[in-house]
Motif scaffolding. Structure first.
Motif, short mmCIF file in Angstrom:
data_model
loop_
_atom_site.label_atom_id
_atom_site.label_comp_id
_atom_site.label_asym_id
_atom_site.label_seq_id
_atom_site.Cartn_x
_atom_site.Cartn_y
_atom_site.Cartn_z
N ARG A 161 0.83 -1.19 0.00
CA ARG A 161 0.00 0.00 0.00
C ARG A 161 0.88 1.26 0.00
O ARG A 161 2.00 1.25 0.52
CB ARG A 161 -0.92 0.06 1.24
N LEU A 162 0.32 2.32 -0.59
CA LEU A 162 0.90 3.66 -0.52
C LEU A 162 -0.12 4.56 0.15
O LEU A 162 -1.31 4.53 -0.21
CB LEU A 162 1.25 4.19 -1.91
N PHE A 163 0.32 5.36 1.13
CA PHE A 163 -0.58 6.19 1.92
C PHE A 163 -0.23 7.66 1.78
O PHE A 163 0.95 8.03 1.75
CB PHE A 163 -0.51 5.82 3.40
N ARG A 164 -1.27 8.49 1.73
CA ARG A 164 -1.11 9.94 1.77
C ARG A 164 -2.08 10.49 2.80
O ARG A 164 -3.29 10.44 2.63
CB ARG A 164 -1.40 10.54 0.39
N PHE A 165 -1.53 10.97 3.91
CA PHE A 165 -2.32 11.58 4.98
C PHE A 165 -2.16 13.10 4.88
O PHE A 165 -1.02 13.59 4.86
CB PHE A 165 -1.84 11.12 6.36
N ALA A 166 -3.26 13.85 4.84
CA ALA A 166 -3.18 15.30 4.70
C ALA A 166 -4.18 15.97 5.63
O ALA A 166 -5.30 15.48 5.81
CB ALA A 166 -3.45 15.72 3.25
N VAL A 167 -3.75 17.08 6.21
CA VAL A 167 -4.62 17.88 7.09
C VAL A 167 -4.44 19.34 6.73
O VAL A 167 -3.31 19.83 6.61
CB VAL A 167 -4.28 17.68 8.58
N THR A 168 -5.55 20.05 6.58
CA THR A 168 -5.53 21.49 6.33
C THR A 168 -6.50 22.17 7.29
O THR A 168 -7.63 21.70 7.49
CB THR A 168 -5.94 21.81 4.89
N GLY A 169 -6.05 23.26 7.88
CA GLY A 169 -6.92 23.97 8.81
C GLY A 169 -6.32 25.29 9.23
O GLY A 169 -5.27 25.71 8.72
N PRO A 170 -6.96 25.96 10.18
CA PRO A 170 -6.43 27.23 10.68
C PRO A 170 -5.03 27.04 11.26
O PRO A 170 -4.70 25.98 11.79
CB PRO A 170 -7.44 27.62 11.76
N ALA A 171 -4.23 28.08 11.17
CA ALA A 171 -2.87 28.00 11.70
C ALA A 171 -2.86 27.63 13.18
O ALA A 171 -1.94 26.97 13.66
CB ALA A 171 -2.15 29.33 11.48
N ALA A 172 -3.90 28.04 13.90
CA ALA A 172 -3.97 27.76 15.34
C ALA A 172 -4.24 26.29 15.63
O ALA A 172 -4.17 25.87 16.79
CB ALA A 172 -5.06 28.62 15.98
N ALA A 173 -4.55 25.48 14.61
CA ALA A 173 -4.88 24.07 14.81
C ALA A 173 -3.67 23.16 14.70
O ALA A 173 -3.81 21.94 14.55
CB ALA A 173 -5.95 23.64 13.82
N ALA A 174 -2.47 23.71 14.78
CA ALA A 174 -1.26 22.91 14.59
C ALA A 174 -1.19 21.74 15.57
O ALA A 174 -0.77 20.63 15.21
CB ALA A 174 -0.03 23.80 14.73
N SER A 175 -1.61 21.96 16.81
CA SER A 175 -1.52 20.89 17.80
C SER A 175 -2.47 19.74 17.47
O SER A 175 -2.15 18.57 17.69
CB SER A 175 -1.83 21.44 19.20
N VAL A 176 -3.65 20.07 16.93
CA VAL A 176 -4.60 19.04 16.53
C VAL A 176 -4.05 18.23 15.36
O VAL A 176 -4.21 17.01 15.30
CB VAL A 176 -5.96 19.68 16.15
#
Length: 278
Positions: free
Chosen positions: A137-152
């Protein structure tokens, strides 16, 4: 003797024992057979498509997506058929839809599988991506959000597990896929005979908890094993001043007749709730 009914709440001398319903604050999700799990606050939606490789052959792609509190999570899983596609080539192909900054590249390893991380930031938005290659398998995990959500975002990536032993709620079926001593752990609706309680001790309300007027619930995720023991205790929600430790002790002392399936004792996944009130 009391029967343990998993389709409804059962009060056990002040403790609540019930079949898991809905979602806890963070729940591990997986797709059976794809060899991964990751924790999310909500169940993702999934689409499955067939996509072409450079040589014209087809491979399966699954995309899981969910948005929580303005943070968008995407998990793409590609079959990696023979001849295997190298991770760097997969990342290069992904750049068409995910604009990565090469300067942010960071090498990763999760469960001995190689990966790479990339990130990009603006004054208001942050994006992080991680790519991995497993055996098939090949995986691509991506998260986009407000800059303040870095910890999440970091919490999401730190929860990634890869390999055949990854456990979680199976997205297509909603069944918690889990192994215990190499065997499947079942849900209440999957067994023919549910566990029958023989002993159900209460946790102690500690002196310090009483002095500090602590109230609330301790929530434990456990396995009622086929051997008649409570095993694999995980704390989903705890309380201070010894109440969590006392609840774990009480859970370990539960005695029961195991669940049955196909005429044999089997292990079953359970959620235990111990309520404390003054």
């Amino acid at each position: 003797m009391l029967s343990l009914l998993l389709v409804a709440t059962v009060f056990v001398n002040g403790a609540v024992c019930q079949q898991p319903v809905g979602h806890s604050p963070l729940v591990p999700y997986t797709v059976a057979g794809d060899g991964f799990s990751v924790k999310l606050y909500q169940r993702p939606t999934m689409t499955t498509t067939s996509v072409s490789r450079k040589d014209g052959t087809k491979r399966t792609k699954r995309s899981l997506t969910v948005t929580t509190d303005r943070v968008a999570y995407t998990i793409d899983i590609f079959e990696n058929l023979e001849p295997r596609q190298p991770l760097d080539e997969f990342i290069a192909e992904s750049n068409a839809s995910f604009k990565k900054d090469p300067a942010t590249e960071r090498n990763l390893t999760v469960n001995d599988f190689p990966g790479k991380e990339y990130s990009s930031h603006t004054d208001t938005t942050a994006t992080m991506m991680q790519f991995f290659a497993t055996e098939d398998r090949l995986f691509r995990f991506a998260v986009t959000g407000p800059a303040a959500a870095a910890s999440v975002m970091k919490e999401f990536f730190s929860s990634i597990t890869l390999g055949p032993n990854a456990e979680g709620v199976d997205v297509p079926s909603g069944v918690f896929v889990r192994l215990y001593d190499g065997e499947r752990v079942f849900l209440g609706r999957e067994v023919e005979v549910k566990p029958r309680l023989l002993k159900k001790p209460d946790p102690d309300y500690t002196t310090d908890a009483l002095r500090n007027k602590v109230q609330g619930k301790v929530i434990l995720i456990v396995v009622f094993s086929k051997t008649g023991r409570v095993e694999n205790i995980e704390v989903r929600q705890g309380l201070p001043y010894g109440l969590t430790e006392g609840s774990i002790k009480a859970a370990r002392e539960i005695e029961f007749v195991p669940a049955m399936k196909d005429g044999k004792p089997v292990s079953m996944y359970m959620q235990l709730e111990y309520s404390f009130s003054l």
